[in-house]
Design a protein around this motif. Structure first.
Motif, PDB file in Angstrom:
ATOM      1  N   THR A   1       0.759  -1.138   0.048  1.00 25.60           N
ATOM      2  CA  THR A   1      -0.098  -0.098   0.030  1.00 25.60           C
ATOM      3  C   THR A   1       0.819   1.380   0.135  1.00 25.60           C
ATOM      4  O   THR A   1       0.207   2.391   0.023  1.00 25.60           O
ATOM      5  N   ASP A   2       2.116   0.985   0.181  1.00 25.03           N
ATOM      6  CA  ASP A   2       2.999   2.295   0.366  1.00 25.03           C
ATOM      7  C   ASP A   2       3.616   3.098  -0.881  1.00 25.03           C
ATOM      8  O   ASP A   2       4.286   2.484  -1.609  1.00 25.03           O
ATOM      9  N   ASP A   3       2.977   4.170  -1.308  1.00 23.49           N
ATOM     10  CA  ASP A   3       3.499   4.741  -2.193  1.00 23.49           C
ATOM     11  C   ASP A   3       3.296   6.194  -1.932  1.00 23.49           C
ATOM     12  O   ASP A   3       2.948   6.662  -0.911  1.00 23.49           O
ATOM     13  N   MET A   4       4.133   7.136  -2.993  1.00 26.81           N
ATOM     14  CA  MET A   4       4.442   8.713  -2.360  1.00 26.81           C
ATOM     15  C   MET A   4       2.850   9.476  -2.492  1.00 26.81           C
ATOM     16  O   MET A   4       2.984  10.371  -2.015  1.00 26.81           O
ATOM     17  N   GLY A   5       1.951   8.743  -3.035  1.00 26.57           N
ATOM     18  CA  GLY A   5       0.570   9.576  -2.777  1.00 26.57           C
ATOM     19  C   GLY A   5      -0.370   9.085  -1.378  1.00 26.57           C
ATOM     20  O   GLY A   5      -1.202   9.452  -1.364  1.00 26.57           O
ATOM     21  N   GLN A   6       0.416   8.274  -0.844  1.00 24.28           N
ATOM     22  CA  GLN A   6      -0.515   7.531   0.252  1.00 24.28           C
ATOM     23  C   GLN A   6      -0.212   8.197   1.665  1.00 24.28           C
ATOM     24  O   GLN A   6       0.729   8.876   1.721  1.00 24.28           O
ATOM     25  N   ASN A   7      -1.078   8.184   2.385  1.00 26.03           N
ATOM     26  CA  ASN A   7      -1.155   8.815   3.862  1.00 26.03           C
ATOM     27  C   ASN A   7      -0.117   7.836   4.585  1.00 26.03           C
ATOM     28  O   ASN A   7      -0.421   6.641   4.957  1.00 26.03           O
ATOM     29  N   PRO A   8       0.881   8.354   5.303  1.00 22.10           N
ATOM     30  CA  PRO A   8       1.909   7.239   5.827  1.00 22.10           C
ATOM     31  C   PRO A   8       0.892   6.664   7.062  1.00 22.10           C
ATOM     32  O   PRO A   8       1.336   5.391   7.434  1.00 22.10           O
TER      33      PRO A   8
ATOM     34  N   ARG B   1      11.311  14.502  -1.926  1.00 24.09           N
ATOM     35  CA  ARG B   1      11.585  14.185  -3.266  1.00 24.09           C
ATOM     36  C   ARG B   1      11.184  15.615  -4.053  1.00 24.09           C
ATOM     37  O   ARG B   1      11.911  15.668  -4.925  1.00 24.09           O
ATOM     38  N   GLN B   2       9.949  16.204  -3.784  1.00 27.27           N
ATOM     39  CA  GLN B   2       9.597  17.396  -4.245  1.00 27.27           C
ATOM     40  C   GLN B   2      10.823  18.529  -4.057  1.00 27.27           C
ATOM     41  O   GLN B   2      11.126  19.205  -5.051  1.00 27.27           O
ATOM     42  N   ALA B   3      11.185  18.518  -2.858  1.00 25.87           N
ATOM     43  CA  ALA B   3      12.204  19.509  -2.494  1.00 25.87           C
ATOM     44  C   ALA B   3      13.543  18.881  -3.406  1.00 25.87           C
ATOM     45  O   ALA B   3      14.190  20.001  -3.755  1.00 25.87           O
TER      46      ALA B   3
ATOM     47  N   LEU C   1      16.826   9.422  -3.772  1.00 25.60           N
ATOM     48  CA  LEU C   1      16.476  10.715  -4.330  1.00 25.60           C
ATOM     49  C   LEU C   1      16.979  10.859  -5.842  1.00 25.60           C
ATOM     50  O   LEU C   1      16.255  11.160  -6.651  1.00 25.60           O
ATOM     51  N   ARG C   2      18.477  10.533  -5.822  1.00 18.88           N
ATOM     52  CA  ARG C   2      19.149  10.634  -7.152  1.00 18.88           C
ATOM     53  C   ARG C   2      18.404   9.726  -8.350  1.00 18.88           C
ATOM     54  O   ARG C   2      17.992   9.861  -9.424  1.00 18.88           O
ATOM     55  N   ASN C   3      17.945   8.393  -7.773  1.00 21.10           N
ATOM     56  CA  ASN C   3      17.519   7.555  -8.746  1.00 21.10           C
ATOM     57  C   ASN C   3      15.929   7.500  -8.815  1.00 21.10           C
ATOM     58  O   ASN C   3      15.162   6.708  -9.525  1.00 21.10           O
ATOM     59  N   ASP C   4      15.354   8.513  -8.080  1.00 22.27           N
ATOM     60  CA  ASP C   4      14.065   8.697  -8.247  1.00 22.27           C
ATOM     61  C   ASP C   4      13.195   7.651  -7.803  1.00 22.27           C
ATOM     62  O   ASP C   4      12.113   7.111  -8.694  1.00 22.27           O
ATOM     63  N   GLU C   5      13.667   6.842  -6.689  1.00 20.37           N
ATOM     64  CA  GLU C   5      12.772   5.899  -6.290  1.00 20.37           C
ATOM     65  C   GLU C   5      11.643   6.056  -5.612  1.00 20.37           C
ATOM     66  O   GLU C   5      11.480   6.726  -4.589  1.00 20.37           O
ATOM     67  N   ARG C   6      10.475   5.516  -5.972  1.00 23.69           N
ATOM     68  CA  ARG C   6       9.095   6.271  -5.556  1.00 23.69           C
ATOM     69  C   ARG C   6       8.649   5.144  -4.860  1.00 23.69           C
ATOM     70  O   ARG C   6       7.340   5.427  -4.051  1.00 23.69           O
ATOM     71  N   PHE C   7       9.141   4.133  -4.441  1.00 26.15           N
ATOM     72  CA  PHE C   7       8.445   2.755  -3.737  1.00 26.15           C
ATOM     73  C   PHE C   7       9.356   2.215  -2.726  1.00 26.15           C
ATOM     74  O   PHE C   7      11.003   2.461  -2.959  1.00 26.15           O
ATOM     75  N   GLY C   8       9.028   1.723  -1.805  1.00 28.71           N
ATOM     76  CA  GLY C   8      10.112   0.841  -0.832  1.00 28.71           C
ATOM     77  C   GLY C   8      10.401   1.934   0.305  1.00 28.71           C
ATOM     78  O   GLY C   8      10.388   3.044   0.293  1.00 28.71           O
ATOM     79  N   ILE C   9      10.969   1.190   1.468  1.00 24.75           N
ATOM     80  CA  ILE C   9      11.272   1.854   2.817  1.00 24.75           C
ATOM     81  C   ILE C   9      12.602   2.248   2.494  1.00 24.75           C
ATOM     82  O   ILE C   9      13.295   1.466   1.910  1.00 24.75           O
ATOM     83  N   ARG C  10      12.938   3.203   2.631  1.00 25.98           N
ATOM     84  CA  ARG C  10      14.447   3.803   2.715  1.00 25.98           C
ATOM     85  C   ARG C  10      14.955   4.696   3.893  1.00 25.98           C
ATOM     86  O   ARG C  10      13.912   5.661   4.352  1.00 25.98           O
ATOM     87  N   ALA C  11      15.993   4.495   4.374  1.00 27.94           N
ATOM     88  CA  ALA C  11      16.291   5.102   5.627  1.00 27.94           C
ATOM     89  C   ALA C  11      15.353   5.149   6.893  1.00 27.94           C
ATOM     90  O   ALA C  11      15.162   6.343   7.520  1.00 27.94           O
ATOM     91  N   GLY C  12      14.631   4.178   6.913  1.00 28.02           N
ATOM     92  CA  GLY C  12      13.441   4.088   7.822  1.00 28.02           C
ATOM     93  C   GLY C  12      12.171   5.045   7.640  1.00 28.02           C
ATOM     94  O   GLY C  12      11.829   5.385   8.470  1.00 28.02           O
ATOM     95  N   LEU C  13      12.192   5.238   6.475  1.00 27.12           N
ATOM     96  CA  LEU C  13      11.089   6.120   5.971  1.00 27.12           C
ATOM     97  C   LEU C  13      10.304   5.292   4.956  1.00 27.12           C
ATOM     98  O   LEU C  13      10.744   4.724   4.202  1.00 27.12           O
ATOM     99  N   LEU C  14       8.932   5.505   5.007  1.00 31.10           N
ATOM    100  CA  LEU C  14       8.027   4.909   4.221  1.00 31.10           C
ATOM    101  C   LEU C  14       8.355   5.691   2.932  1.00 31.10           C
ATOM    102  O   LEU C  14       8.717   7.018   2.795  1.00 31.10           O
ATOM    103  N   ALA C  15       7.683   5.138   1.759  1.00 32.29           N
ATOM    104  CA  ALA C  15       8.017   6.010   0.337  1.00 32.29           C
ATOM    105  C   ALA C  15       6.734   7.113   0.695  1.00 32.29           C
ATOM    106  O   ALA C  15       7.100   8.401   0.417  1.00 32.29           O
ATOM    107  N   ALA C  16       5.773   6.936   1.269  1.00 32.73           N
ATOM    108  CA  ALA C  16       4.472   7.839   1.599  1.00 32.73           C
ATOM    109  C   ALA C  16       5.316   9.041   2.367  1.00 32.73           C
ATOM    110  O   ALA C  16       4.817  10.299   2.408  1.00 32.73           O
ATOM    111  N   GLU C  17       6.569   8.764   3.365  1.00 34.62           N
ATOM    112  CA  GLU C  17       6.888  10.065   4.116  1.00 34.62           C
ATOM    113  C   GLU C  17       8.080  10.700   3.185  1.00 34.62           C
ATOM    114  O   GLU C  17       8.371  11.776   3.747  1.00 34.62           O
TER     115      GLU C  17
END
Ligand code: SF4
Length: 188
Positions: free
Chosen positions: A50-57, A112-114, A91-107
């Motif tokens: 269910t985790d993607d960048m448009g989702q509520n964490p 990413r926008q910044a 961020l460099r690879n514009d990965e929009r899915f998956g947990i990274r650095a303890g953060l959900l994609a949704a978080e």
């Protein structure tokens, strides 16, 4: 690690990317994942359905429950510099899915926008000096604006840095000046 990475993210949100980038530099880019805490883990356990960048964490955490918590706990025990590298590479690879650095994609959505809007002044200066660099569209615009505004700069070098012809760069610079002129308030 958790609060530290969030502090680095907070600075980045304020426009100061240096703390995050400097922390990431402590883990060299080459083979950086070798010292990651998730080595040997199933990569799929870090990509939640269910985790993607448009989702509520909060929604993702509620629905994914223990699956999410387990992956996030592994990240929490990752060395800070590795986690920072993990985040900057995503961020460099514009990965929009998956947990990274303890953060959900949704978080990571706002970060990413910044990142996309970020202007790396060192990269812009390098290109103005004729060095080829991979720039974002905002950074390319910054180079063109500098050439348009500062006639002391060498357009030939900047064109080389951008990988375009000098004539084309001058054309873009003229268009930029024209646009800025159109925006300027009319004086009496
Ligand atoms: S922060 Fe998490 S996903 Fe990134 S390398 Fe460390 S354990 Fe793996």
């Amino acid at each position: 690690m958790k609060s530290d990475i969030r502090d680095l993210m907070h600075s980045a949100h304020q426009g100061d990317w240096a703390p995050l980038l400097q922390q990431a530099e402590k883990t060299p880019r080459r083979n950086w994942a070798d010292s990651a805490q998730c080595v040997g883990e199933d990569p799929d356990s870090f990509v939640l359905t269910t985790d993607d960048m448009g989702q509520n964490p909060e929604y993702v955490r509620r629905i994914e429950g223990e699956t999410a918590l387990r992956a996030l706990r592994i990240c929490d025990s990752c060395p800070l510099s590795v986690a920072a590298r993990c985040l900057t590479e995503s961020l460099r690879n514009d990965e929009r899915f998956g947990i990274r650095a303890g953060l959900l994609a949704a978080e990571r959505s706002k970060l990413r926008q910044a990142w996309v809007r970020r202007i790396d002044l060192d990269a812009v200066s390098a290109v103005l000096g004729g060095e080829r660099q991979r720039l974002s569209k905002y950074e390319r615009r910054a180079v063109i604006a500098r050439v348009a505004d500062d006639r002391a700069l060498d357009p030939g070098a900047a064109a080389r840095g951008l990988g375009i012809s000098r004539d084309y760069l001058l054309q873009l610079a003229r268009a930029h000046r024209k646009k800025q002129g159109a925006k300027a308030p009319v004086s009496n």
